[in-house]
Design a protein around this motif. Structure first.
Motif, PDB file in Angstrom:
ATOM      1  N   THR A  64       0.849  -1.189   0.000  1.00 13.77           N
ATOM      2  CA  THR A  64       0.000   0.000   0.000  1.00 13.77           C
ATOM      3  C   THR A  64       0.892   1.249   0.000  1.00 13.77           C
ATOM      4  O   THR A  64       2.118   1.150   0.197  1.00 13.77           O
ATOM      5  CB  THR A  64      -0.898   0.049   1.259  1.00 13.77           C
ATOM      6  OG1 THR A  64      -0.138   0.549   2.381  1.00 13.77           O
ATOM      7  CG2 THR A  64      -1.449  -1.324   1.599  1.00 13.77           C
ATOM      8  N   PRO A  65       0.326   2.432  -0.172  1.00 13.10           N
ATOM      9  CA  PRO A  65       1.115   3.666  -0.088  1.00 13.10           C
ATOM     10  C   PRO A  65       1.372   4.119   1.349  1.00 13.10           C
ATOM     11  O   PRO A  65       2.035   5.139   1.561  1.00 13.10           O
ATOM     12  CB  PRO A  65       0.233   4.700  -0.820  1.00 13.10           C
ATOM     13  CG  PRO A  65      -0.873   3.942  -1.451  1.00 13.10           C
ATOM     14  CD  PRO A  65      -1.031   2.681  -0.664  1.00 13.10           C
ATOM     15  N   SER A  67       2.974   3.760   5.015  1.00 10.91           N
ATOM     16  CA  SER A  67       4.124   3.093   5.628  1.00 10.91           C
ATOM     17  C   SER A  67       3.738   2.280   6.860  1.00 10.91           C
ATOM     18  O   SER A  67       4.168   1.132   7.015  1.00 10.91           O
ATOM     19  CB  SER A  67       5.193   4.125   5.993  1.00 10.91           C
ATOM     20  OG  SER A  67       6.310   3.497   6.592  1.00 10.91           O
ATOM     21  N   ASN A  70       1.937  -0.779   5.846  1.00 18.88           N
ATOM     22  CA  ASN A  70       2.865  -1.729   5.233  1.00 18.88           C
ATOM     23  C   ASN A  70       3.672  -2.463   6.288  1.00 18.88           C
ATOM     24  O   ASN A  70       3.914  -3.673   6.184  1.00 18.88           O
ATOM     25  CB  ASN A  70       3.812  -0.998   4.274  1.00 18.88           C
ATOM     26  CG  ASN A  70       3.103  -0.563   3.005  1.00 18.88           C
ATOM     27  OD1 ASN A  70       2.159  -1.193   2.561  1.00 18.88           O
ATOM     28  ND2 ASN A  70       3.561   0.540   2.429  1.00 18.88           N
TER      29      ASN A  70
END
Length: 356
Positions: A64-65, A67, A70
């Motif tokens: 995903t965008p 952090s 993620n």
């Protein structure tokens, strides 16, 4: 040392950096010198130079965008990428490894910052940490401060926790670095009468930049704060260097290294600087203050008057010529700090944990 067939290691970021990132690079490199193969499960891989032989990297790309999301997804899946026939070391919060290494706890960080409202990701992080500590057979903390947090805040049996203070690469950090001291100071525009305070920081708010700048306001103009970190500090008498990879030379050039951290589980910059002959000025919230001598570490309570008193003591020692040359630095670090001393014990603990 008990032989290991190999081991897995879970850590989200394999790259040059400070703190745990440097510790992980040292761990992997030392294992290679002992011919111990390893599988590294990570999110990001930027090994500096050529990676050692016998090291396998498993990179789990972000999905995903975001952090934090993620990282959470990585921690949920990372243990499943480990070899079942090898014991495992966990540094990221991925439950399952035999042994986990803890440089700091999230609850300790939140409490030291005085954070009253804990959001979703904070709660999820604490839950994941708790699972990691409960499932691990052995927990290695990097300071007594952190060991206390694990026992007190997470309800872990103290017999399960052992404190191993982090090691220093004595080939890199040594008195030999002082050969370039004057050259480095001249390049920074500093004279012998200036008090160079080195502030290594990639998180100025956490490292106490606000308190340091307040203490320097209206203080002796000879004090120069030199910031080694990506983000500049905009204030008088501050020299911003940006990110630097020549930390040994900067330690040797400095008159002292300084941290006034809200939360600092250890603070490896202290032993590193001391081995380069340079003392530390640390708030008592910095874990490394536990194991550094009074002469090499000027401690202060994390208040403005206490910090100014410590700075005045540093100036007095500068004027008397007794500040920034620790000619027998090893005597000021009160734990076994070499890489072999640390990692041989760590691998023994891993072997014992995996046999339980």
């Amino acid at each position: 040392m008990t032989p290991l067939p190999g081991f897995n290691l879970i850590f989200h970021s394999i790259r040059s950096g400070g703190g745990m990132e440097r510790h992980v690079l040292d761990l992997i490199s030392y294992a290679a010198t002992q011919n111990i193969p390893c599988r590294i499960v990570t999110r990001q891989l930027e090994w500096p130079g050529t990676a050692p032989q016998g090291v396998e990297f498993v990179v789990m790309p972000d999905r995903t965008p975001f952090s934090r999301l993620n990282n959470y997804l990585f921690e949920s899946r990372a243990f499943g990428k480990c070899r079942n026939d090898w014991p495992s070391i966990g540094i990221s919060r991925a439950p399952g490894p035999d042994l986990c290494i803890v440089g700091g706890t999230h609850l300790g960080h939140l409490l030291d910052r005085g954070k009253k409202r804990i959001g979703f990701f904070d709660r999820a992080t604490v839950t994941r940490e708790t699972q990691l500590y409960q499932k691990a057979k052995r927990i290695v903390s990097h300071s007594a401060k952190v060991a206390g947090e694990i026992v007190k805040h997470y309800g872990i049996d103290p017999d399960k926790v052992v404190t191993l203070y982090p090691p220093v690469d004595t080939d890199k950090f040594s008195l030999a670095t002082r050969n370039t001291r004057e050259q480095t100071r001249q390049a920074l525009g500093l004279s012998s009468g200036d008090l160079m305070l080195l502030f290594p920081s990639n998180n100025h708010a956490l490292k106490g930049a606000d308190l340091i700048l307040e203490a320097l306001e209206g203080f002796d103009p000879r004090v120069r704060l030199v910031v080694a970190g990506k983000t500049p500090l905009n204030a008088p008498n501050v020299i911003n260097l940006g990110f630097r990879d020549d930390m040994p030379a900067l330690y040797a050039a400095a008159d002292a290294v300084i941290l006034a951290s809200h939360y600092e589980a250890f603070g490896l910059v202290g032993p590193e600087a001391i081995l380069c002959g340079t003392p530390a000025i640390f708030s008592t919230t910095v874990g490394a203050a536990e194991v550094l001598s009074d002469y090499a570490c000027l401690r202060f309570e994390r208040t403005l008057p206490a910090l100014r008193t410590a700075l005045q003591r540093a100036l007095e020692r500068l004027d008397s010529g007794t500040l920034s040359l620790l000619d027998n630095p090893g005597q000021h670090i009160n734990y076994p700090y070499s890489l072999p001393q640390h990692f041989d014990v760590l691998f023994e603990l891993l072997a014992a944990a995996s046999s339980k």
